[in-house]
Design an enzyme around this catalytic site. Structure first.
Site, PDB file in Angstrom:
ATOM      1  N   LYS A  50     -53.590 179.267 -74.702  1.00 46.37           N
ATOM      2  CA  LYS A  50     -54.914 179.659 -74.034  1.00 46.37           C
ATOM      3  C   LYS A  50     -56.098 178.552 -74.379  1.00 46.37           C
ATOM      4  CE  LYS A  50     -54.251 184.204 -75.063  1.00 46.37           C
ATOM      5  NZ  LYS A  50     -54.292 185.589 -74.831  1.00 46.37           N
ATOM      6  N   GLN A  94     -57.340 188.617 -79.796  1.00 43.41           N
ATOM      7  CA  GLN A  94     -55.720 188.424 -79.668  1.00 43.41           C
ATOM      8  C   GLN A  94     -55.167 189.793 -79.900  1.00 43.41           C
ATOM      9  OE1 GLN A  94     -54.364 186.647 -77.432  1.00 43.41           O
ATOM     10  NE2 GLN A  94     -52.282 187.452 -77.738  1.00 43.41           N
ATOM     11  N   ASP A 117     -61.279 189.535 -71.215  1.00 41.35           N
ATOM     12  CA  ASP A 117     -60.070 190.138 -71.068  1.00 41.35           C
ATOM     13  C   ASP A 117     -60.344 191.286 -70.100  1.00 41.35           C
ATOM     14  OD1 ASP A 117     -57.758 189.534 -72.522  1.00 41.35           O
ATOM     15  OD2 ASP A 117     -58.590 190.002 -74.405  1.00 41.35           O
TER      16      ASP A 117
HETATM   17  N1  GUN Z   1     -52.033 190.311 -76.461  1.00 38.80           N
HETATM   18  C1  GUN Z   1     -51.012 190.086 -75.505  1.00 38.80           C
HETATM   19  N2  GUN Z   1     -51.700 190.229 -74.065  1.00 38.80           N
HETATM   20  C2  GUN Z   1     -52.842 189.886 -74.404  1.00 38.80           C
HETATM   21  C3  GUN Z   1     -54.075 189.719 -73.486  1.00 38.80           C
HETATM   22  O1  GUN Z   1     -53.820 189.762 -72.322  1.00 38.80           O
HETATM   23  N3  GUN Z   1     -55.350 189.779 -74.189  1.00 38.80           N
HETATM   24  C4  GUN Z   1     -55.384 189.857 -75.664  1.00 38.80           C
HETATM   25  N4  GUN Z   1     -56.536 189.863 -75.920  1.00 38.80           N
HETATM   26  N5  GUN Z   1     -54.308 189.948 -76.308  1.00 38.80           N
HETATM   27  C5  GUN Z   1     -53.252 189.817 -75.707  1.00 38.80           C
END
Ligand code: GUN
Length: 282
Positions: A50, A94, A117
């Site tokens: 990302k 995350q 998010d």
């Molecule tokens: N862990 C797995 N998928 C996600 C997500 O879409 N956002 C975040 N912050 N953590 C994740």
């Protein structure tokens, strides 16, 4: 029927290029910060991908790493600092977090205007009341894929397997907003195969490897597979038995290369939206 494969990788590449161009045209470099706590191997890979994608789009991107034994207070202090940093448009913590940290307390602490998010209760509430602002990335990516598949959503029978706060619930809200006839299916649903057979669009977000079989589909259904499951033999599979399903569906997303790349592209889209809104440009 042999299904058209919905190429999320190619669609995501196009979307990422468009986001980069829109940021460039607006003369801004959106600021995005990732926070990772600990060294969970999947999280290390996800955050790296990302962060890299954001940098490639010309964003001002960076990752803050806290030790696995970090306290909740230390993480909240980091979030408070980013909330007030004018150079930061988006904050992504995350998940999953280590057990000593309460996930909801952390998500609630992020400034909703920087919540790329879309997990903050304010953003979830706005979406649920039909006024979406920042919406979760995976559901946003699924909506792009349905548009790419040419699905006419008004009135369409769309069934979602899985009621998570990250995928199933927000996706249902987006689909309701698009005038689809939405049904939520989950682990307590009676006769799941029969329910699925009535779907014109089936979205699998259950986290159960190859749960959906080919004979669960109506001929010509559009199938979106949100699952990413690692089998004991190392293979990566979705929530749909792909080969069987591809013989019945009219269009289907592969795993990998379907929904996953779209999630990253939509994170960039959300961050650009947040950056434009914070500057009064949207
Ligand atoms: N862990 C797995 N998928 C996600 C997500 O879409 N956002 C975040 N912050 N953590 C994740």
């Amino acid at each position: 029927m042999t299904a058209r494969i919905l190429d999320g990788k190619a669609l995501a590449a196009g979307l990422r290029a468009r986001v980069a161009e829109r940021a460039r045209a607006a003369g801004i470099a959106p600021g995005l910060r990732f926070i990772r706590v600990g060294e969970d191997p999947a999280s290390v890979v996800y955050v790296r991908n990302k962060d890299r994608a954001a940098a490639e789009a010309g964003f001002d991107s960076g990752t803050i790493v806290l030790p696995a034994d970090a306290t909740e207070a230390a993480l909240l202090a980091e979030i408070a600092r980013l909330n007030t940093d004018p150079a930061v448009d988006g904050i992504l913590v995350q998940l999953p977090l280590p057990p000593q940290i309460r996930t909801q307390a952390v998500l609630d602490a992020i400034d909703p205007a920087k919540d790329v998010d879309g997990f903050h209760p304010v953003n979830a509430g706005l979406l649920a009341t039909g006024r979406p602002r920042l919406v979760p990335c995976t559901p946003r990516g699924v909506m792009h894929l349905l548009a790419e598949a040419g699905v006419a959503l008004p009135g369409a029978r769309v069934k979602i397997i899985g009621r998570s706060a990250i995928v199933g619930r927000p996706l249902a809200q987006l689909l309701i907003g698009a005038d689809a006839t939405v049904t939520m299916l989950h682990s307590r649903t009676r006769d799941l195969p029969a329910e699925c057979r009535r779907a014109e669009v089936l979205i699998a977000a259950a986290g159960r490897p190859e749960l959906v079989r080919g004979d669960w589909l109506s001929e010509g259904a559009v199938v979106i597979d949100v699952g990413i499951n690692r089998l004991p033999d190392g293979r990566l599979v979705g929530d749909v038995a792909f080969a069987e399903a591809a013989l019945r569906a009219s269009a289907i997303t592969p795993v990998p290369g379907g929904v996953g790349p779209m999630t990253i592209a939509c994170l960039l889209e959300n961050t650009l939206d947040a950056a434009l809104a914070r500057r009064g440009l949207s």
